[in-house]
Design a protein around this motif. Structure first.
Motif, PDB file in Angstrom:
ATOM      1  N   GLU A 197      -3.050  13.532  -0.298  1.00 18.39           N
ATOM      2  CA  GLU A 197      -1.957  12.991  -1.110  1.00 18.39           C
ATOM      3  C   GLU A 197      -1.217  11.928  -0.316  1.00 18.39           C
ATOM      4  O   GLU A 197      -0.889  12.110   0.859  1.00 18.39           O
ATOM      5  CB  GLU A 197      -0.991  14.089  -1.542  1.00 18.39           C
ATOM      6  N   ILE A 198      -0.959  10.803  -0.967  1.00 12.17           N
ATOM      7  CA  ILE A 198      -0.238   9.681  -0.354  1.00 12.17           C
ATOM      8  C   ILE A 198       1.183   9.664  -0.902  1.00 12.17           C
ATOM      9  O   ILE A 198       1.380   9.708  -2.125  1.00 12.17           O
ATOM     10  CB  ILE A 198      -0.948   8.345  -0.655  1.00 12.17           C
ATOM     11  N   LEU A 199       2.166   9.591  -0.028  1.00 15.38           N
ATOM     12  CA  LEU A 199       3.569   9.649  -0.429  1.00 15.38           C
ATOM     13  C   LEU A 199       4.173   8.250  -0.460  1.00 15.38           C
ATOM     14  O   LEU A 199       3.834   7.389   0.348  1.00 15.38           O
ATOM     15  CB  LEU A 199       4.355  10.542   0.534  1.00 15.38           C
ATOM     16  N   TRP A 200       5.092   8.055  -1.412  1.00 13.93           N
ATOM     17  CA  TRP A 200       5.783   6.778  -1.524  1.00 13.93           C
ATOM     18  C   TRP A 200       7.275   7.054  -1.598  1.00 13.93           C
ATOM     19  O   TRP A 200       7.777   7.585  -2.597  1.00 13.93           O
ATOM     20  CB  TRP A 200       5.308   6.015  -2.763  1.00 13.93           C
ATOM     21  N   TYR A 242       2.372  -1.477   0.395  1.00 11.80           N
ATOM     22  CA  TYR A 242       0.999  -1.563   0.894  1.00 11.80           C
ATOM     23  C   TYR A 242       0.612  -0.252   1.560  1.00 11.80           C
ATOM     24  O   TYR A 242       1.457   0.450   2.143  1.00 11.80           O
ATOM     25  CB  TYR A 242       0.868  -2.723   1.883  1.00 11.80           C
ATOM     26  N   PHE A 243      -0.674   0.044   1.464  1.00 11.70           N
ATOM     27  CA  PHE A 243      -1.172   1.285   2.052  1.00 11.70           C
ATOM     28  C   PHE A 243      -2.411   1.001   2.879  1.00 11.70           C
ATOM     29  O   PHE A 243      -3.311   0.267   2.457  1.00 11.70           O
ATOM     30  CB  PHE A 243      -1.501   2.299   0.955  1.00 11.70           C
ATOM     31  N   SER A 244      -2.469   1.606   4.057  1.00 11.05           N
ATOM     32  CA  SER A 244      -3.625   1.493   4.944  1.00 11.05           C
ATOM     33  C   SER A 244      -4.324   2.845   5.036  1.00 11.05           C
ATOM     34  O   SER A 244      -3.658   3.887   5.181  1.00 11.05           O
ATOM     35  CB  SER A 244      -3.196   1.038   6.351  1.00 11.05           C
ATOM     36  N   ILE A 245      -5.640   2.842   4.943  1.00  8.46           N
ATOM     37  CA  ILE A 245      -6.411   4.083   5.028  1.00  8.46           C
ATOM     38  C   ILE A 245      -6.147   4.740   6.375  1.00  8.46           C
ATOM     39  O   ILE A 245      -6.204   4.100   7.425  1.00  8.46           O
ATOM     40  CB  ILE A 245      -7.917   3.795   4.855  1.00  8.46           C
ATOM     41  N   GLY A 246      -5.841   6.031   6.344  1.00  5.91           N
ATOM     42  CA  GLY A 246      -5.488   6.766   7.558  1.00  5.91           C
ATOM     43  C   GLY A 246      -4.006   7.058   7.635  1.00  5.91           C
ATOM     44  O   GLY A 246      -3.589   7.972   8.357  1.00  5.91           O
ATOM     45  N   ALA A 247      -3.199   6.292   6.893  1.00  2.26           N
ATOM     46  CA  ALA A 247      -1.756   6.538   6.863  1.00  2.26           C
ATOM     47  C   ALA A 247      -1.451   7.608   5.810  1.00  2.26           C
ATOM     48  O   ALA A 247      -2.288   7.952   4.980  1.00  2.26           O
ATOM     49  CB  ALA A 247      -1.011   5.253   6.553  1.00  2.26           C
ATOM     50  N   LYS A 248      -0.220   8.104   5.849  1.00  2.00           N
ATOM     51  CA  LYS A 248       0.194   9.126   4.893  1.00  2.00           C
ATOM     52  C   LYS A 248       1.204   8.590   3.880  1.00  2.00           C
ATOM     53  O   LYS A 248       1.449   9.210   2.856  1.00  2.00           O
ATOM     54  CB  LYS A 248       0.820  10.316   5.629  1.00  2.00           C
ATOM     55  N   HIS A 249       1.794   7.427   4.193  1.00  2.00           N
ATOM     56  CA  HIS A 249       2.853   6.886   3.350  1.00  2.00           C
ATOM     57  C   HIS A 249       2.548   5.439   2.964  1.00  2.00           C
ATOM     58  O   HIS A 249       1.891   4.703   3.708  1.00  2.00           O
ATOM     59  CB  HIS A 249       4.208   6.926   4.075  1.00  2.00           C
ATOM     60  N   VAL A 250       3.056   5.042   1.828  1.00  2.00           N
ATOM     61  CA  VAL A 250       3.014   3.652   1.396  1.00  2.00           C
ATOM     62  C   VAL A 250       4.110   2.890   2.128  1.00  2.00           C
ATOM     63  O   VAL A 250       5.246   3.379   2.271  1.00  2.00           O
ATOM     64  CB  VAL A 250       3.231   3.547  -0.140  1.00  2.00           C
ATOM     65  N   ARG A 251       3.791   1.719   2.617  1.00  2.00           N
ATOM     66  CA  ARG A 251       4.771   0.857   3.289  1.00  2.00           C
ATOM     67  C   ARG A 251       5.445  -0.023   2.239  1.00  2.00           C
ATOM     68  O   ARG A 251       4.854  -0.952   1.713  1.00  2.00           O
ATOM     69  CB  ARG A 251       4.071   0.013   4.355  1.00  2.00           C
ATOM     70  N   THR A 252       6.700   0.269   1.930  1.00  2.00           N
ATOM     71  CA  THR A 252       7.409  -0.422   0.855  1.00  2.00           C
ATOM     72  C   THR A 252       7.828  -1.823   1.287  1.00  2.00           C
ATOM     73  O   THR A 252       8.421  -2.011   2.361  1.00  2.00           O
ATOM     74  CB  THR A 252       8.649   0.374   0.426  1.00  2.00           C
TER      75      THR A 252
END
Length: 280
Positions: A197-200, A242-252
Motif C-alpha cells: 500500500e502506498i500512502l499519500w 510523484y512516486f518512486s518504486i521502493g518508497a512508501k509515500h507519494v512525494r507531494t
C-alpha cells in the motif's frame, strides 16, 4: 330376402362412410401440417439463434489469433523485433503487429477489446491490455503479451486505474476500502503476489474518501520518479505528487487541499491515462 340384402350391403355402406370420414380428416390434417411444420421450423431457428447469442456472449473477451497463420503461435520476439498497436476495423478490436527491419507482420487480434485500453513498455516488447465483459462492471479481464517469454498471460480482473511502469515490472492501481477510502497499491507483475500500500499525506485526507474525487496514475515525466499521481474533481486538480518504486509515500508537489476549496488548479489538457511509450 330383404334380410339377406341388408346383411350384405349395410357393412359396405358403413365402410364407405368411414373411409370418406377418414379421408376428410386426413385432408384437414394435411392442410394443418404445413403450418405446424413452419411453426416448428421457426421455433428451431429461434432456439438456434438464442444458442449462438449465448455462445457469443460467453466467448467475448477471449483471445483470438485469427491474424496468425499458425493456430498456436509463439509470441516470442527476436532481438530486433518489437510490438506495435493498431485499431483498424469498425469494431475497434485490438490488433498487435510484430515490427522489424523487414517490415510488419500480424501477430494477434483481440476481439472484444475497446479503443485505447492498452499499455506498452518503453522497449515495446510487452503489451498490457483489457477486454470487454458481457456485463458492464468496474473490473475487466487483464492480459500481458510478453515478447521476451512468448506468453500471452491472463493476469486476473482489475479496474481500469491500472498503470504499469516503463519496464512493465509492476503496476499501480486503486482499490476502495469498506469505508470508501481510496487506497493505492503497488503490485509486482512477475508473480502478482507482492502487494504494497502506498500512502499519500495530503492536508485534507477526507478528500481521499470523497466519491466526488478521483485518482489518476501516469508514468512519470521527470527523471527521479516512476509515477505521477493526481487527485482531481472533474477538470480541477486538488493535488499532485510523484512516486518512486521502493518508497512508501507519494512525494507531494502540489496540494490545494491545504489552502481551501478555492485554489484548485484547472487542468488545461487532460492527458490520456493510456498513452504510454512511443506511438506509431
Amino acid at each position: 330376402m330383404n334380410n339377406r340384402i341388408n346383411k350384405i350391403w349395410l357393412p359396405l355402406v358403413f365402410f364407405a362412410v368411414a373411409t370418406a370420414f377418414i379421408s376428410c380428416s386426413d385432408k384437414k390434417e394435411n392442410e394443418k401440417r404445413p403450418k405446424a411444420d413452419l411453426q416448428a421450423k421457426s421455433l428451431e431457428a429461434l432456439e438456434e439463434a438464442q444458442k449462438e447469442a449465448v455462445s457469443a456472449e460467453s466467448n467475448s473477451g477471449q483471445i483470438s489469433t485469427v491474424l496468425s497463420k499458425e493456430p498456436e503461435q509463439d509470441f516470442k520476439l527476436a532481438e530486433d523485433e518489437f510490438f506495435s498497436i493498431s485499431y483498424e476495423n469498425k469494431y475497434n478490436d485490438l490488433l498487435v503487429y510484430i515490427e522489424s527491419a523487414e517490415g510488419r507482420k500480424p501477430c494477434l487480434q483481440q476481439d472484444g477489446s475497446f479503443y485505447g485500453n492498452y499499455q506498452i513498455s518503453a522497449d515495446r516488447r510487452k503489451v498490457l491490455f483489457f477486454t470487454k465483459t458481457p456485463v458492464l462492471k468496474a473490473e475487466r479481464k487483464m492480459f500481458l503479451l510478453d515478447g521476451d517469454t512468448g506468453e500471452n498471460k491472463f493476469l486476473g480482473e482489475y479496474n481500469l486505474s491500472v498503470m504499469t511502469d516503463f519496464d512493465m515490472s509492476c503496476f499501480l492501481y486503486e482499490e476502495e476500502a469498506e469505508d470508501g477510502h481510496k487506497q493505492i497499491f503497488l503490485i509486482q507483475l512477475d508473480d502478482l503476489q507482492q502487494k504494497e500500500e502506498i500512502l499519500w499525506d495530503i492536508a485534507q485526507q477526507e478528500k481521499l474518501h470523497d466519491p466526488g474525487y478521483g485518482l489518476r496514475f501516469f508514468r512519470s515525466d521527470i527523471a527521479d520518479a516512476d509515477y505521477k499521481i493526481r487527485l482531481s474533481m472533474d477538470s480541477y486538480m486538488a493535488a499532485e505528487g510523484y512516486f518512486s518504486i521502493g518508497a512508501k509515500h507519494v512525494r507531494t508537489t502540489f496540494d490545494a487541499t491545504a489552502q481551501g476549496e478555492l485554489f484548485y488548479t484547472y487542468i488545461d489538457t487532460l492527458p490520456s491515462a493510456k498513452y504510454l511509450g512511443k506511438q506509431d
